[in-house]
Design a protein around this motif. Structure first.
Motif, PDB file in Angstrom:
ATOM      1  N   GLN A   1       0.795  -1.228   0.000  1.00 61.13           N
ATOM      2  CA  GLN A   1       0.000   0.000   0.000  1.00 61.13           C
ATOM      3  C   GLN A   1       0.827   1.277   0.000  1.00 61.13           C
ATOM      4  O   GLN A   1       0.284   2.355  -0.181  1.00 61.13           O
ATOM      5  CB  GLN A   1      -0.913   0.016   1.243  1.00 61.13           C
ATOM      6  CG  GLN A   1      -1.899  -1.130   1.307  1.00 61.13           C
ATOM      7  CD  GLN A   1      -2.912  -1.093   0.183  1.00 61.13           C
ATOM      8  OE1 GLN A   1      -3.399  -0.036  -0.196  1.00 61.13           O
ATOM      9  NE2 GLN A   1      -3.215  -2.264  -0.366  1.00 61.13           N
ATOM     10  N   ILE A   2       2.140   1.170   0.229  1.00 62.43           N
ATOM     11  CA  ILE A   2       2.948   2.370   0.406  1.00 62.43           C
ATOM     12  C   ILE A   2       2.970   3.240  -0.853  1.00 62.43           C
ATOM     13  O   ILE A   2       3.013   4.465  -0.781  1.00 62.43           O
ATOM     14  CB  ILE A   2       4.391   2.008   0.851  1.00 62.43           C
ATOM     15  CG1 ILE A   2       5.119   3.247   1.349  1.00 62.43           C
ATOM     16  CG2 ILE A   2       5.148   1.317  -0.280  1.00 62.43           C
ATOM     17  CD1 ILE A   2       4.544   3.835   2.619  1.00 62.43           C
TER      18      ILE A   2
ATOM     19  N   GLN B   1       1.525   8.262  -3.474  1.00 65.77           N
ATOM     20  CA  GLN B   1       0.895   8.948  -4.603  1.00 65.77           C
ATOM     21  C   GLN B   1      -0.252   9.860  -4.176  1.00 65.77           C
ATOM     22  O   GLN B   1      -0.635  10.767  -4.924  1.00 65.77           O
ATOM     23  CB  GLN B   1       0.383   7.914  -5.605  1.00 65.77           C
ATOM     24  CG  GLN B   1       1.491   7.149  -6.320  1.00 65.77           C
ATOM     25  CD  GLN B   1       0.962   5.955  -7.091  1.00 65.77           C
ATOM     26  OE1 GLN B   1      -0.247   5.747  -7.189  1.00 65.77           O
ATOM     27  NE2 GLN B   1       1.868   5.157  -7.641  1.00 65.77           N
ATOM     28  N   GLN B   2      -0.781   9.624  -2.988  1.00 64.74           N
ATOM     29  CA  GLN B   2      -1.953  10.382  -2.555  1.00 64.74           C
ATOM     30  C   GLN B   2      -1.683  11.179  -1.272  1.00 64.74           C
ATOM     31  O   GLN B   2      -2.607  11.427  -0.498  1.00 64.74           O
ATOM     32  CB  GLN B   2      -3.131   9.426  -2.319  1.00 64.74           C
ATOM     33  CG  GLN B   2      -3.491   8.612  -3.546  1.00 64.74           C
ATOM     34  CD  GLN B   2      -4.633   7.651  -3.295  1.00 64.74           C
ATOM     35  OE1 GLN B   2      -5.811   8.008  -3.434  1.00 64.74           O
ATOM     36  NE2 GLN B   2      -4.307   6.423  -2.925  1.00 64.74           N
ATOM     37  N   LEU B   3      -0.435  11.562  -1.060  1.00 61.34           N
ATOM     38  CA  LEU B   3      -0.079  12.260   0.176  1.00 61.34           C
ATOM     39  C   LEU B   3      -0.911  13.516   0.379  1.00 61.34           C
ATOM     40  O   LEU B   3      -1.343  13.823   1.488  1.00 61.34           O
ATOM     41  CB  LEU B   3       1.413  12.607   0.171  1.00 61.34           C
ATOM     42  CG  LEU B   3       2.375  11.486   0.572  1.00 61.34           C
ATOM     43  CD1 LEU B   3       3.820  11.972   0.471  1.00 61.34           C
ATOM     44  CD2 LEU B   3       2.073  10.998   1.982  1.00 61.34           C
TER      45      LEU B   3
ATOM     46  N   ALA C   1      -9.512   4.364   1.346  1.00 67.06           N
ATOM     47  CA  ALA C   1      -9.750   3.915   2.719  1.00 67.06           C
ATOM     48  C   ALA C   1      -8.615   3.015   3.201  1.00 67.06           C
ATOM     49  O   ALA C   1      -8.164   3.116   4.348  1.00 67.06           O
ATOM     50  CB  ALA C   1     -11.083   3.177   2.808  1.00 67.06           C
ATOM     51  N   ALA C   2      -8.141   2.118   2.334  1.00 66.21           N
ATOM     52  CA  ALA C   2      -7.005   1.255   2.694  1.00 66.21           C
ATOM     53  C   ALA C   2      -5.754   2.089   2.936  1.00 66.21           C
ATOM     54  O   ALA C   2      -4.984   1.828   3.878  1.00 66.21           O
ATOM     55  CB  ALA C   2      -6.763   0.225   1.593  1.00 66.21           C
ATOM     56  N   ALA C   3      -5.531   3.091   2.097  1.00 66.09           N
ATOM     57  CA  ALA C   3      -4.385   3.972   2.297  1.00 66.09           C
ATOM     58  C   ALA C   3      -4.498   4.728   3.617  1.00 66.09           C
ATOM     59  O   ALA C   3      -3.497   4.972   4.307  1.00 66.09           O
ATOM     60  CB  ALA C   3      -4.274   4.956   1.135  1.00 66.09           C
TER      61      ALA C   3
END
Length: 268
Positions: free
Chosen positions: A166-167, A172-174, A239-241
């Motif tokens: 997931q990292i 990518q979505q910080l 949600a997982a991130a």
């Protein structure tokens, strides 16, 4: 298999500890989570991810961190089956209360239920069956004892695998995930204080009080991640991130807790 399901009565041996643990994890922490996640209400994926992970107390590496932080890890270990069963029962209730009418649009019941049954209930059922069999069979006892060394390396593998998977999504979505950081930081700061407060109400000795503080501060990301991934698209990925982001923040927080929590509850 390391959760002592068949010794569930041991969890109630220290009633004051159990009272403090349940008050902190299932009353005080949900209230804190509800308040902290109010600013996330405009982003359903972030909100659901944060609720899933913050509402569920840890039942695995919390035992190790409690021991390292001079808490009574035996009490936490004895309480793990109770914590797990209660959080599985209460999580749908909390989600319904905090998401309100959004819950039906955010959570698709069938895949959510399938993930819950196949990835959580089925392994737990096998673990209980193994414990029951070990009471009647010397061969099963020997087999189970032979795997007693496995939890620590297995947990390391799981953490590396989960974070590794997931990292990239987190990186990518910080910018999108940024609103979670103050929520998780505030939780990291306030949750131990709630645990210490609950322990003080029940007049626990310092090692037991530290155990409650570690329990309220450490969350169950590895168990709820499959539930986050079972959410409908496009919510599931974010949600997982959100769950993994909490894990990364928490692992840093645990290193701070090793010194901060013993200092916090020294006088209890």
């Amino acid at each position: 298999m390391q959760i002592p399901f068949l010794e569930l009565q041991q969890a109630f041996a220290n009633r004051r500890f159990v009272g403090a643990l349940l008050l902190a994890n299932f009353v005080l922490v949900p209230l804190l989570v509800w308040l902290l996640t109010l600013p996330l209400s405009t982003n359903k994926a972030l909100l659901v991810g944060a609720l899933l992970v913050l509402l569920t107390p840890c039942i695995d590496y919390v035992v190790v961190f409690t021991h390292l932080g001079k808490g009574d890890s035996r009490l936490v270990l004895a309480a793990t089956p109770l914590l797990l069963l209660l959080q599985l029962l209460m999580l749908p209730v909390y989600l319904k209360l905090m998401l309100g009418t959004q819950v039906d649009t955010v959570i698709a019941i069938r895949p959510f239920a399938e993930a819950f049954l196949l990835l959580i209930v089925a392994p737990l059922g096998l673990a209980v069956a193994t414990e029951l069999s070990a009471r009647r069979s010397a061969a099963v006892r020997i087999w189970s004892a032979g795997w007693a060394w496995l939890p620590v390396p297995a947990m390391a593998v799981v953490l590396v695998t989960v974070i590794g998977s997931q990292i990239a999504a987190v990186a990518q979505q910080l910018e999108v995930l940024a609103p979670l950081l103050p929520v998780y930081a505030a939780f990291m700061l306030l949750a131990p204080a709630l645990g210490a407060f609950s322990a003080r109400l029940f007049r626990l000795a310092a090692p037991a009080a530290r155990a409650v503080a570690f329990s309220t501060s450490t969350r169950n990301s590895l168990v709820v991640l499959p539930l986050a991934l079972a959410l409908p698209e496009p919510i599931s990925g974010l949600a997982a991130a959100a769950v993994i982001t909490q894990t990364l923040v928490e692992l840093v927080g645990e290193l701070i807790y090793l010194r901060a929590i013993p200092a916090l509850v020294r006088g209890i």
